[in-house]
Design an enzyme around this catalytic site. Sequence first.
Site, short mmCIF file in Angstrom:
data_model
loop_
_atom_site.label_atom_id
_atom_site.label_comp_id
_atom_site.label_asym_id
_atom_site.label_seq_id
_atom_site.Cartn_x
_atom_site.Cartn_y
_atom_site.Cartn_z
N ARG A 259 25.53 -37.35 4.32
CA ARG A 259 25.85 -36.73 5.62
C ARG A 259 26.17 -37.75 6.72
O ARG A 259 26.96 -37.47 7.60
CB ARG A 259 24.73 -35.77 6.06
CG ARG A 259 24.66 -34.55 5.15
CD ARG A 259 23.70 -33.48 5.64
NE ARG A 259 24.17 -32.87 6.86
CZ ARG A 259 23.64 -33.08 8.07
NH1 ARG A 259 22.60 -33.87 8.21
NH2 ARG A 259 24.14 -32.50 9.12
N GLY B 72 24.58 -20.62 10.99
CA GLY B 72 24.85 -21.65 11.97
C GLY B 72 23.76 -22.11 12.91
O GLY B 72 23.95 -23.12 13.60
N CYS C 85 27.94 -49.78 -3.74
CA CYS C 85 28.91 -50.82 -3.43
C CYS C 85 29.96 -50.23 -2.51
O CYS C 85 31.06 -49.86 -2.93
CB CYS C 85 29.54 -51.35 -4.71
SG CYS C 85 28.29 -52.09 -5.73
N PRO D 19 21.79 -17.49 7.62
CA PRO D 19 21.32 -18.84 7.89
C PRO D 19 21.15 -19.64 6.60
O PRO D 19 20.65 -19.12 5.60
CB PRO D 19 19.96 -18.60 8.56
CG PRO D 19 19.52 -17.26 8.09
CD PRO D 19 20.76 -16.46 7.81
N ARG E 276 21.05 -23.82 6.68
CA ARG E 276 20.34 -25.01 7.13
C ARG E 276 18.95 -24.69 7.72
O ARG E 276 17.97 -25.33 7.38
CB ARG E 276 21.20 -25.69 8.21
CG ARG E 276 20.66 -27.01 8.73
CD ARG E 276 21.40 -27.43 10.00
NE ARG E 276 22.84 -27.37 9.85
CZ ARG E 276 23.60 -28.35 9.38
NH1 ARG E 276 23.04 -29.49 9.04
NH2 ARG E 276 24.90 -28.20 9.28
C1 LIG Z 1 27.97 -22.63 5.72
C2 LIG Z 1 27.96 -21.18 5.93
C3 LIG Z 1 26.79 -20.54 6.31
C4 LIG Z 1 25.50 -21.27 6.61
O1 LIG Z 1 25.60 -22.09 7.71
P1 LIG Z 1 24.28 -22.86 8.25
O2 LIG Z 1 24.80 -23.69 9.35
O3 LIG Z 1 23.76 -23.67 7.12
O4 LIG Z 1 23.33 -21.82 8.70
C5 LIG Z 1 26.81 -19.16 6.41
N1 LIG Z 1 27.93 -18.45 6.15
C6 LIG Z 1 29.08 -19.04 5.77
C7 LIG Z 1 30.26 -18.21 5.50
C8 LIG Z 1 29.14 -20.42 5.67
O5 LIG Z 1 30.29 -21.00 5.32
#
Ligand SMILES: *Cc1c(COP(=O)(O)O)cnc(C)c1O
Length: 433
Positions: free
Chosen positions: A330, A248, A361, A291, A293
Amino acid sequence: MLYPHLAVNEQHHLTIGGLDTLSIAREYGTPCYVLDENVIRSRCRVYREACAEAFGPKALPLFASKALCFTGMYKIIAEEGLGIDCVSGGELYTAEKAGFPSDHIYFHGNNKTDADLKQAVGMHVGTIVVDGFDELEALETICAAAGTRQRILLRIAPGIDPHTFRAVRTGSVDSKFGTAIQTGQALEIVRKALSLPHIDLAGCHCHIGSQIFETQPFRDAAAIMVAFLVQIRKDCGVTLSELNLGGGPGVPYTQDDPSIDYRSFVTELGVIVRSVCESENFPVPSVRIEPGRSIVADAGLTLYTVGGVKEIPGFKNYISVDGGMPDNPRYALYQSRYTALIADRADEPKTYTATLAGRCCESGDLIGENMPIQKARRGDILAVLCTGAYNYSMASHYNRLPNPPVVLVRDGKTRLGVRRETYADLTALDQEI
Ligand SMILES: *Cc1c(COP(=O)(O)O)cnc(C)c1O
């Protein structure tokens, strides 16, 4: 430049990892995803070193591979010594193809099918993160039939709403993921797991959200989860040894976004876990983080060719590019903001404002609205930055557009991670009828 691996050369062209993006576009065509592999690798090292420092040498950061999944990516992650989190049979299969060590795979998902569970057990996946009661029973049955005992974590909903950055009484209790502490069901599923002969309960998992910049919600989650492990010890007489705090951490997509120091983020988690454990006289668990992203997003960019520029007097300016929502959904999905520039004249000031339109389209096929950018002409190469996460992995074939290639840049050279799809690939599954 917003990202240190990007620069502008003497020809005023945008460079990534020291290479001219116009040459990359000429060689591989557009649209095209480009990733600076050194950025990915150094981010992996930051997480690995910070985890070892904060949680001891056995700490293992996991790359959440739903952010970016292809065979070569799993090889890079394995070389950097991280584990992975997979969320589907397809990701497990890709990891297996890449030769990823199965004991470092964590298998997630709120609705794993029996086939998924059998595949994971058959592959000897190290840990399955069980989401709820039905899955737990199904896994017990599958493991009993296979004559194996499976190591698991239980996905717990700690009741954290990261966007108000504090623990709330409801919030994510009402989620399709995991089992809530709040309702007493989390303790119940722990008891159930402990009673099953083919299940080896190692600990608990939570994941509170994505693109989070404040450390407070993570610290709240860590404190709540350690307190839950303490409660399990008190009520069930078992000391669980692993705590997975999910992913996250946020990534800046525009100048307006804050940035986050990933090393101190991990250090802060370590401090809170150790201090709660100490005050409860609980042994410090093995901590995992996941992690996704923040390992790949800023390493990537997407190159497009500008098709047309349309100025509607009194309304908007549109720049149309040769990709769009099929390679980057996104903005269409959640109005995510991006930074874009004209790679041919990357150091020119952004005096123009335009809505970046894809070629589908569909009016909603936009990459961003009212974005500051250089004045564009047909044939220019346009770069959208920070597209390494949740772009290729979310790509679709809408309007029967082939998916772009993934080009890796490292030490002044390029190589293909994924080749461009062909029209023949698009019809490869179609049957004669
Ligand atoms: C999506 C997710 C992540 C990764 O989240 P990021 O925001 O990309 O770091 C980690 N663990 C679980 C269970 C997820 O669903």
